[in-house]
Design a protein around this motif. Sequence first.
Motif, PDB file in Angstrom:
ATOM      1  N   LEU A 186       0.856  -0.996  -0.038  1.00  0.00           N
ATOM      2  CA  LEU A 186       0.136   0.029   0.059  1.00  0.00           C
ATOM      3  C   LEU A 186       1.027   1.303  -0.049  1.00  0.00           C
ATOM      4  O   LEU A 186       0.550   2.172  -0.795  1.00  0.00           O
ATOM      5  N   ALA A 187       2.005   1.289   0.657  1.00  0.00           N
ATOM      6  CA  ALA A 187       2.821   2.147   0.723  1.00  0.00           C
ATOM      7  C   ALA A 187       3.439   2.524  -0.562  1.00  0.00           C
ATOM      8  O   ALA A 187       3.471   3.700  -1.071  1.00  0.00           O
ATOM      9  N   LYS A 188       3.799   1.827  -1.478  1.00  0.00           N
ATOM     10  CA  LYS A 188       4.377   1.936  -2.654  1.00  0.00           C
ATOM     11  C   LYS A 188       3.257   2.581  -3.665  1.00  0.00           C
ATOM     12  O   LYS A 188       3.382   3.339  -4.372  1.00  0.00           O
ATOM     13  N   ALA A 189       1.891   1.790  -3.432  1.00  0.00           N
ATOM     14  CA  ALA A 189       0.823   2.396  -4.179  1.00  0.00           C
ATOM     15  C   ALA A 189       0.676   3.826  -3.959  1.00  0.00           C
ATOM     16  O   ALA A 189       0.598   4.803  -5.237  1.00  0.00           O
ATOM     17  N   LEU A 190       0.642   4.180  -2.824  1.00  0.00           N
ATOM     18  CA  LEU A 190       0.650   5.635  -2.453  1.00  0.00           C
ATOM     19  C   LEU A 190       1.812   6.573  -2.730  1.00  0.00           C
ATOM     20  O   LEU A 190       1.616   7.452  -3.296  1.00  0.00           O
ATOM     21  N   ALA A 191       2.740   5.881  -2.571  1.00  0.00           N
ATOM     22  CA  ALA A 191       4.110   6.729  -3.028  1.00  0.00           C
ATOM     23  C   ALA A 191       4.323   6.802  -4.730  1.00  0.00           C
ATOM     24  O   ALA A 191       4.510   8.025  -5.108  1.00  0.00           O
ATOM     25  N   ALA A 196      -1.646  11.557  -3.785  1.00  0.00           N
ATOM     26  CA  ALA A 196      -1.985  10.913  -2.558  1.00  0.00           C
ATOM     27  C   ALA A 196      -1.083  11.967  -1.398  1.00  0.00           C
ATOM     28  O   ALA A 196      -0.156  12.555  -1.694  1.00  0.00           O
ATOM     29  N   PRO A 197      -1.717  11.921  -0.298  1.00  0.00           N
ATOM     30  CA  PRO A 197      -1.183  12.762   0.883  1.00  0.00           C
ATOM     31  C   PRO A 197       0.174  11.932   1.375  1.00  0.00           C
ATOM     32  O   PRO A 197       0.388  10.922   1.147  1.00  0.00           O
ATOM     33  N   PRO A 198       0.839  12.674   2.280  1.00  0.00           N
ATOM     34  CA  PRO A 198       2.265  11.999   2.891  1.00  0.00           C
ATOM     35  C   PRO A 198       1.808  10.703   3.379  1.00  0.00           C
ATOM     36  O   PRO A 198       0.550  10.563   3.979  1.00  0.00           O
ATOM     37  N   VAL A 199       2.692   9.746   3.600  1.00  0.00           N
ATOM     38  CA  VAL A 199       2.462   8.230   4.080  1.00  0.00           C
ATOM     39  C   VAL A 199       3.434   8.190   5.425  1.00  0.00           C
ATOM     40  O   VAL A 199       4.626   8.453   5.205  1.00  0.00           O
ATOM     41  N   LEU A 200       2.848   7.978   6.500  1.00  0.00           N
ATOM     42  CA  LEU A 200       3.579   7.945   7.826  1.00  0.00           C
ATOM     43  C   LEU A 200       3.331   6.331   8.288  1.00  0.00           C
ATOM     44  O   LEU A 200       2.085   5.872   8.251  1.00  0.00           O
ATOM     45  N   LEU A 214      13.073   1.255   2.629  1.00  0.00           N
ATOM     46  CA  LEU A 214      12.067   0.910   1.375  1.00  0.00           C
ATOM     47  C   LEU A 214      11.959   2.218   0.369  1.00  0.00           C
ATOM     48  O   LEU A 214      11.703   2.182  -0.638  1.00  0.00           O
ATOM     49  N   GLY A 215      11.917   3.582   1.122  1.00  0.00           N
ATOM     50  CA  GLY A 215      11.817   4.470   0.147  1.00  0.00           C
ATOM     51  C   GLY A 215      10.326   4.933   0.085  1.00  0.00           C
ATOM     52  O   GLY A 215      10.053   5.911  -0.825  1.00  0.00           O
ATOM     53  N   ALA A 313       4.186  -5.380 -10.993  1.00  0.00           N
ATOM     54  CA  ALA A 313       5.290  -4.331 -10.703  1.00  0.00           C
ATOM     55  C   ALA A 313       5.909  -4.371  -9.638  1.00  0.00           C
ATOM     56  O   ALA A 313       7.008  -4.170  -9.486  1.00  0.00           O
ATOM     57  N   ALA A 314       4.938  -4.285  -8.593  1.00  0.00           N
ATOM     58  CA  ALA A 314       5.178  -4.242  -7.059  1.00  0.00           C
ATOM     59  C   ALA A 314       6.130  -5.347  -6.615  1.00  0.00           C
ATOM     60  O   ALA A 314       6.813  -5.448  -5.842  1.00  0.00           O
ATOM     61  N   ALA A 315       5.563  -6.809  -7.114  1.00  0.00           N
ATOM     62  CA  ALA A 315       6.359  -7.898  -6.610  1.00  0.00           C
ATOM     63  C   ALA A 315       7.770  -7.723  -7.191  1.00  0.00           C
ATOM     64  O   ALA A 315       8.705  -8.353  -6.721  1.00  0.00           O
TER      65      ALA A 315
END
Length: 355
Positions: A186-191, A196-200, A214-215, A313-315
């Motif tokens: 999910l963090a990758k999809a948001l990045a 998308a807003p920032p991810v914490l 992970l970045g 792509a994510a995998a």
Amino acid sequence: MQRFEVNKAAFGEHRVSTIDEPELKDGEIRVAVDFFAFTANNMTYAAAGDALGYWQFFPVAGADGYGVIPVWGFANVVESRADDIAIGERLYGYFPPADSLVMLPVRTDDRTLFDGAKHRQALPPLYNRYQRVRAGGSMQAEHLQALLGPLYNTSYCLWDQIQDHDYYGAQQVLLLSASSKTSIGLAKALADDNKAPPVLGLTSAGNIDFVKSLGYYDDVLAYDALADVPQVPTVIVDMAGNAATAEALRNHLVGNLTYFISVGLTHWDQANTKLDAGGDRHEWFFAPSYMLERSAALPSGEFARNAQRFVMAAAASAGDWLSLQEVSGVEAFSQHYADICAGSMNPAEGLICKL
């Protein structure tokens, strides 16, 4: 046949049972499980086993309180009394952590089949669907599909819902259990989403360096630093299910909590598994239901194509941080199960059990 089983009331108690294999009836097939993946997500299946029916997929005879945690993996057809399923076919899908499984193929086509076993018909159809695997795929790709495919499908569904609701008006997305593979997806999809807003991310202190590396996260905090969570409109996606952490965040954010999505139970031993718990602006997210609803709302095949594109792509990008650990046999797997059950497995590793 050997099968891994756990005490449904105390997941840390487990056993390997030896079971007689039944004779096939007309229309049935027997598959030999080649390998399966096991992650913290499987502990969610156990923790929600009663509420969502996961114990019913592969029932255990008797009344001693043991059950089977389902797993994702690959299997080969070794015996067939079904006219359209040949010995040697390879299937991907939902299996028990066991040497074999008897199935009743229905609704077959060139790409898929469904298990028509009577006891499974009231359960979500996504879990009864099996992919008929074409020859030529690599073992590495199959390992990643079994390990990350189900998790990243959920990640994509979560991203899709959040963006479809305009991020719930939030100025940050807060992911609990940030080191879990579903959170990472999910963090990758948001990045990758420039709207998308920032991810914490919130994670245990020992995983902070890994999660930062992970970045995908804009910032990462330890669970004991909840007071440092910015007081801005926030949507929370909870993969952990830790009731105390959830309550502390509700109290901390108060009016800034725009929405709370409960997904996983990686902290199953500290969870509240009542599906009506959580109050206003809260939902329990169930990916199989969301997939059906979203697929019906969009043009035919669009949602599935988009999800598959993201998962592939994510995998593929997970090769930058994920190492696969392979064990042989159910007995060997049982020795590693304790680490996953206790939440102490290295988040940069993925466990594959070869049978």
